[in-house]
Design a protein around this motif. Structure first.
Motif, short mmCIF file in Angstrom:
data_model
loop_
_atom_site.label_atom_id
_atom_site.label_comp_id
_atom_site.label_asym_id
_atom_site.label_seq_id
_atom_site.Cartn_x
_atom_site.Cartn_y
_atom_site.Cartn_z
N SER A 91 0.83 -1.19 0.00
CA SER A 91 0.00 0.00 0.00
C SER A 91 0.87 1.26 0.00
O SER A 91 1.98 1.27 0.56
CB SER A 91 -0.89 -0.01 1.24
N GLY A 92 0.36 2.32 -0.59
CA GLY A 92 1.07 3.60 -0.57
C GLY A 92 1.21 4.19 0.82
O GLY A 92 2.05 5.06 1.05
N TRP A 93 0.40 3.71 1.75
CA TRP A 93 0.51 4.18 3.12
C TRP A 93 1.87 3.86 3.74
O TRP A 93 2.25 4.45 4.76
CB TRP A 93 -0.62 3.60 3.97
N TRP A 94 2.59 2.93 3.14
CA TRP A 94 3.94 2.62 3.62
C TRP A 94 4.86 3.83 3.56
O TRP A 94 5.87 3.87 4.27
CB TRP A 94 4.54 1.46 2.83
N LEU A 95 4.54 4.81 2.73
CA LEU A 95 5.37 6.03 2.68
C LEU A 95 5.42 6.72 4.03
O LEU A 95 6.44 7.34 4.38
CB LEU A 95 4.85 7.00 1.63
N LEU A 96 4.35 6.63 4.79
CA LEU A 96 4.33 7.26 6.11
C LEU A 96 5.34 6.62 7.05
O LEU A 96 5.78 7.25 8.00
CB LEU A 96 2.93 7.20 6.71
N ILE A 105 13.67 1.67 7.04
CA ILE A 105 14.40 0.48 6.56
C ILE A 105 13.52 -0.38 5.64
O ILE A 105 13.92 -0.66 4.51
CB ILE A 105 14.99 -0.31 7.74
N PRO A 106 12.32 -0.79 6.07
CA PRO A 106 11.50 -1.58 5.14
C PRO A 106 11.03 -0.76 3.94
O PRO A 106 10.89 -1.30 2.84
CB PRO A 106 10.32 -2.06 5.98
N LEU A 107 10.80 0.54 4.12
CA LEU A 107 10.38 1.37 3.00
C LEU A 107 11.45 1.39 1.91
O LEU A 107 11.14 1.19 0.72
CB LEU A 107 10.08 2.80 3.46
N ILE A 108 12.69 1.60 2.28
CA ILE A 108 13.77 1.59 1.30
C ILE A 108 13.88 0.21 0.64
O ILE A 108 14.07 0.12 -0.57
CB ILE A 108 15.10 2.00 1.97
N TYR A 109 13.71 -0.83 1.42
CA TYR A 109 13.74 -2.19 0.86
C TYR A 109 12.65 -2.36 -0.19
O TYR A 109 12.90 -2.88 -1.28
CB TYR A 109 13.59 -3.22 1.98
N PHE A 110 11.42 -1.94 0.12
CA PHE A 110 10.32 -2.08 -0.83
C PHE A 110 10.55 -1.27 -2.11
O PHE A 110 10.16 -1.69 -3.19
CB PHE A 110 8.99 -1.66 -0.20
N LEU A 111 11.19 -0.10 -1.97
CA LEU A 111 11.46 0.73 -3.15
C LEU A 111 12.58 0.15 -4.01
O LEU A 111 12.63 0.38 -5.21
CB LEU A 111 11.80 2.16 -2.73
N LEU A 112 13.49 -0.59 -3.39
CA LEU A 112 14.62 -1.16 -4.12
C LEU A 112 14.36 -2.54 -4.71
O LEU A 112 14.99 -2.92 -5.69
CB LEU A 112 15.85 -1.25 -3.20
#
Length: 124
Positions: A91-96, A105-112
């Protein structure tokens, strides 16, 4: 040509959080934003600052061009990040989560990481 297509898609989807953005297109968009911002910072320091009566690259000049571009690129970068998360079936809510140290840390992982192959709940 993929770079220019990714940039065009970034502007074309300025307000859209629907669908998915693959990893290459997202990072091409980020690279474009960084390159344009660096160029604007140089122009601010070398041209605009002295034209406003400051020494070249003086910090107090304020960098008006670079700040304007940051404002211009903010929304399409957020929407591109949401579409990138959709490609990972998140979900885009992960940006928060990026507002917390542990969530970054998980956000950067999901983007990579590579996107989910085939259909997912965000496929358009």
């Amino acid at each position: 040509m993929a770079f220019f297509r990714a940039v065009a898609d970034g502007f074309r989807n300025y307000f859209s959080v629907k669908g998915r953005a693959n990893r290459r297109d997202f990072w091409f968009w980020i690279a474009f934003c960084i390159l344009v911002w660096l160029l604007a910072t140089i122009v601010d320091g070398a041209v605009i600052g002295p034209a406003r009566g400051y020494l070249p690259f003086e910090h107090e000049a304020g960098r008006p061009l670079a700040r304007s571009l940051l404002a211009l690129f903010f929304l399409p970068t957020v929407t591109a990040a949401v579409r990138r998360l959709h490609d990972s079936d998140k979900s885009g809510w992960w940006l928060l989560a990026g507002f917390t140290v542990i969530g970054l840390i998980p956000l950067i992982y999901f983007l990579l990481k590579s996107g989910k192959k085939g259909e997912n709940r965000f496929s358009s």
